[in-house]
Design a protein around this motif. Structure first.
Motif, short mmCIF file in Angstrom:
data_model
loop_
_atom_site.label_atom_id
_atom_site.label_comp_id
_atom_site.label_asym_id
_atom_site.label_seq_id
_atom_site.Cartn_x
_atom_site.Cartn_y
_atom_site.Cartn_z
N ILE A 270 0.87 -1.17 0.00
CA ILE A 270 0.00 0.00 0.00
C ILE A 270 0.91 1.23 0.00
CG2 ILE A 270 -1.91 -1.15 1.21
CD1 ILE A 270 -1.08 0.45 3.72
N GLN A 271 0.41 2.34 -0.53
CA GLN A 271 1.22 3.54 -0.60
C GLN A 271 1.58 4.02 0.81
OE1 GLN A 271 2.66 4.93 -3.05
NE2 GLN A 271 1.58 4.30 -4.91
N VAL A 272 2.83 4.42 0.97
CA VAL A 272 3.35 4.81 2.28
C VAL A 272 2.75 6.12 2.78
CG1 VAL A 272 5.46 5.75 3.31
CG2 VAL A 272 5.52 3.52 2.20
N ASN A 273 2.49 7.06 1.85
CA ASN A 273 2.00 8.38 2.22
C ASN A 273 0.52 8.47 1.87
OD1 ASN A 273 1.43 11.20 2.35
ND2 ASN A 273 3.59 11.67 1.99
N ASP A 274 -0.34 8.29 2.87
CA ASP A 274 -1.78 8.22 2.63
C ASP A 274 -2.33 9.53 2.09
OD1 ASP A 274 -4.44 7.07 2.78
OD2 ASP A 274 -4.75 8.32 4.54
N ALA A 275 -1.91 10.67 2.65
CA ALA A 275 -2.45 11.96 2.22
C ALA A 275 -2.13 12.24 0.76
CB ALA A 275 -1.90 13.08 3.11
N VAL A 276 -0.90 11.98 0.35
CA VAL A 276 -0.52 12.20 -1.05
C VAL A 276 -1.20 11.18 -1.95
CG1 VAL A 276 1.41 12.21 -2.69
CG2 VAL A 276 1.64 13.35 -0.47
N ASN A 277 -1.35 9.94 -1.47
CA ASN A 277 -2.03 8.93 -2.26
C ASN A 277 -3.46 9.34 -2.58
OD1 ASN A 277 -2.27 6.17 -3.44
ND2 ASN A 277 -3.75 5.90 -1.78
N GLN A 278 -4.17 9.86 -1.58
CA GLN A 278 -5.57 10.28 -1.79
C GLN A 278 -5.63 11.39 -2.84
OE1 GLN A 278 -8.23 8.87 -0.40
NE2 GLN A 278 -7.30 7.62 1.19
N ASP A 421 5.13 14.61 -4.19
CA ASP A 421 6.08 14.64 -3.07
C ASP A 421 5.69 13.55 -2.07
OD1 ASP A 421 8.29 15.48 -1.71
OD2 ASP A 421 7.28 17.16 -0.70
N MET A 422 5.82 12.31 -2.53
CA MET A 422 5.39 11.15 -1.76
C MET A 422 6.32 10.88 -0.58
SD MET A 422 2.88 8.83 -1.97
CE MET A 422 2.36 8.61 -3.66
N PHE A 423 7.60 11.24 -0.73
CA PHE A 423 8.60 10.93 0.30
C PHE A 423 9.44 12.17 0.62
CE2 PHE A 423 7.77 7.02 -2.05
CZ PHE A 423 7.52 6.11 -1.03
N PRO A 424 8.88 13.16 1.35
CA PRO A 424 9.66 14.34 1.71
C PRO A 424 10.95 13.96 2.45
CG PRO A 424 7.34 14.69 2.22
CD PRO A 424 7.48 13.25 1.83
N HIS A 425 11.98 14.77 2.23
CA HIS A 425 13.30 14.65 2.88
C HIS A 425 14.13 13.49 2.32
CE1 HIS A 425 11.48 17.49 5.58
NE2 HIS A 425 10.62 16.60 6.00
N THR A 426 13.62 12.79 1.30
CA THR A 426 14.37 11.70 0.69
C THR A 426 14.64 12.03 -0.77
OG1 THR A 426 12.58 10.35 -0.25
CG2 THR A 426 12.97 10.16 2.13
N HIS A 428 13.68 10.17 -3.29
CA HIS A 428 12.68 9.56 -4.17
C HIS A 428 11.95 10.65 -4.96
CE1 HIS A 428 13.08 5.48 -2.65
NE2 HIS A 428 13.10 5.99 -1.43
N LEU A 429 11.82 10.44 -6.26
CA LEU A 429 11.14 11.38 -7.14
C LEU A 429 10.00 10.66 -7.86
CD1 LEU A 429 10.68 13.97 -8.65
CD2 LEU A 429 12.71 13.51 -10.05
N GLU A 430 8.79 10.96 -7.48
CA GLU A 430 7.61 10.33 -8.07
C GLU A 430 6.82 11.36 -8.85
OE1 GLU A 430 5.83 7.23 -6.15
OE2 GLU A 430 7.72 6.61 -5.22
N SER A 431 6.09 10.90 -9.86
CA SER A 431 5.41 11.84 -10.74
C SER A 431 4.22 11.19 -11.42
CB SER A 431 6.40 12.37 -11.80
OG SER A 431 6.93 11.29 -12.54
N MET A 432 3.44 12.02 -12.09
CA MET A 432 2.27 11.56 -12.83
C MET A 432 2.10 12.44 -14.06
SD MET A 432 -1.51 10.79 -11.29
CE MET A 432 -1.83 12.47 -10.77
N VAL A 433 1.85 11.81 -15.21
CA VAL A 433 1.82 12.54 -16.47
C VAL A 433 0.55 12.17 -17.23
CG1 VAL A 433 3.02 12.99 -18.65
CG2 VAL A 433 4.33 12.55 -16.57
N LEU A 434 -0.09 13.16 -17.85
CA LEU A 434 -1.26 12.94 -18.69
C LEU A 434 -0.87 13.10 -20.15
CD1 LEU A 434 -4.34 12.72 -19.33
CD2 LEU A 434 -4.45 15.22 -18.99
N PHE A 435 -1.22 12.09 -20.97
CA PHE A 435 -1.06 12.14 -22.42
C PHE A 435 -2.44 12.12 -23.06
CE2 PHE A 435 2.71 10.08 -20.74
CZ PHE A 435 3.75 10.69 -21.40
N SER A 436 -2.61 12.87 -24.13
CA SER A 436 -3.88 12.81 -24.86
C SER A 436 -3.61 12.70 -26.35
CB SER A 436 -4.73 14.05 -24.58
OG SER A 436 -4.11 15.20 -25.10
N LYS A 437 -4.57 12.10 -27.05
CA LYS A 437 -4.44 11.90 -28.51
C LYS A 437 -5.49 12.76 -29.19
CE LYS A 437 -3.85 8.16 -31.85
NZ LYS A 437 -2.41 8.37 -32.07
N THR A 438 -5.04 13.62 -30.09
CA THR A 438 -5.98 14.49 -30.79
C THR A 438 -6.12 14.06 -32.23
OG1 THR A 438 -4.18 16.02 -31.29
CG2 THR A 438 -5.46 16.46 -29.31
#
Length: 438
Positions: A270-278, A421-426, A428-438
């Protein structure tokens, strides 16, 4: 007369120099230039003038440690944890949270940008509380025969040795409060010399512990653990190395997401950081622009962290995951929450997928949440599905940048980028990207 050649020992001196730091890399190291090379300095921040000791001198870069900060910057902070600098868990407690986030966002932008094209900007930084956020921790246990004591803690930086943990301000308070009494309890066991590790998790219905032991526990030890669990309202499982866990009491941990109750095994991810996961789940659903007639594919779905909330808004959603236990848990949670438009399949997504029963269905939107290795094995199939929107959740910007090329080459546009910012002070670099097709 025979002569023997004796090579002279190479004498290396650690060079000490003074440099000015220009930026912070995503790993929490200050970056400077010296003799035409990039110099990475641990313990230094942008804008600071520092006296540093060179520890490594390669052809294209150098590494150093800050010996003395001559001009500290305004974004330098006093680390909250007494173990900082020794424990390998955190690398950036000396930097203000805003600086940590900005450096990670800049690194993400740089890695996603292409030569000759406009730079990719990070639209959003999704974050929560920078302290007391971690709801899961695995602590090593090590008996020291000379000192006749049990060590409990995280690994030291660049070492297999443990830090004797007294505090951990990034742990949720409920777990941090357990550290000292748990250490006392484990130290009193007859089996203290034969313990492996302990895992602590905070579920919405209370804390839980998994204790790995190398030998069978005596009745006296089990009684002590049961008493400790009762006193601290702690759900406890014993792990003897077999595939199954042995509970000391009947309990099923769960957490809530989008008004859903999601049960999980202590062994499940399960994701470690509940607030960021939500926030992350909510942002992903918004980017997908879910409609009642949508058919959505969720790849690397785990136990349904995204799949089950998506199921509340669409005609049909299919989750695919390689770990069979997670698929079973996801199916159970779909039934528990009466989501009949959700189904799950178990398949290794690094292998051929075109003949899988779910692969030919007409999905118009896709979400991916792969592990650090990325999703190279399935990207060509995603392109064949030709979904309107693709949301890619990443815990490794290197493989995200690689997999993005497949979508961009197929005519997709990179629309939005969020740094998580799932893991502050570490580092770890996590991200999310949206792609769309036109």
């Amino acid at each position: 007369m025979a002569q023997f050649y004796s090579a002279k020992q190479r004498v290396t001196t650690k060079q000490r120099i003074t440099v000015t730091i220009s930026e912070l890399d995503p790993f929490g190291q200050g970056v400077a230039r010296h003799n035409g090379k990039a110099l990475f300095v641990s313990g230094a921040l942008p804008g600071e003038q520092a006296e540093v000791t060179v520890t490594e001198d390669k052809r294209q870069f150098m590494r150093a440690k800050a010996h003395r900060i001559l001009q500290p910057c305004a974004q330098r902070e006093t680390p909250r944890c007494g173990h900082f600098g020794v424990c390998g868990g955190c690398q950036q407690q000396h930097a203000a949270v805003a600086l940590q986030q900005a450096s990670k966002a800049q690194a993400l932008s740089r890695m996603l940008s292409q030569e000759g094209a406009p730079p990719v900007s990070v639209d959003t930084i999704i974050s929560g509380q920078p302290w007391g956020y971690r709801r899961r921790a695995r602590l090593g246990l090590q008996w020291q025969p000379r000192q006749q004591r049990l060590l409990m803690g995280f690994r030291q930086a660049a070492s297999n040795d443990l830090v004797a943990l007294r505090q951990c301000p990034i742990l949720v308070p409920e777990l941090e409060a357990l550290l000292q009494p748990l250490h006392q309890c484990l130290s009193s066991l007859n089996a203290v010399r034969r313990l492996g590790h302990v895992e602590l998790v905070l579920a919405d219905n209370g804390p839980l512990m998994v204790l790995r032991h190398l030998d069978a526990l005596s009745a006296a030890d089990r009684e002590k653990l049961e008493r400790f669990s009762h006193e601290h309202r702690l759900m406890t499982w014993l792990a003897d190395g077999s595939d199954s866990l042995q509970p000391l009491q009947e309990a099923m941990p769960f957490y809530r997401s989008f008004d859903l109750q999601l049960t999980f095994s202590p062994q499940d991810f399960i994701q470690v950081n509940d607030a960021v996961n939500q926030q992350m789940v909510a942002q992903a659903l918004a980017w997908l622009d879910l409609q009642p007639d949508d058919r959505v594919l969720d790849l690397f779905c785990g136990m349904g962290n995204f799949t089950l909330p998506i199921g509340k808004f669409v005609q049909n959603v299919v989750g695919v995951e390689g770990v069979a236990a997670l698929v079973r848990q996801a199916e159970y949670n779909a039934q528990l929450n009466n989501l009949r438009n959700v189904c799950f399949f178990q398949h290794n997504l690094e292998e051929e997928v075109s003949r899988q029963p779910w692969a030919a269905q007409g999905f118009n939107k896709v979400l991916l949440d792969p592990a650090r290795a990325g999703a190279a094995g399935v990207m060509s199939h995603v392109v064949k599905l030709a979904p309107e929107r693709v949301v890619y959740v990443s815990c490794n910007p290197v493989t995200l940048a690689r997999d993005s090329q497949t979508l961009l080459s197929a005519g997709y546009h990179l629309e939005r980028v969020a740094m998580l910012d799932m893991f502050p002070h570490t580092s770890h670099l996590e991200s999310m990207v949206l792609f769309s097709k036109t």
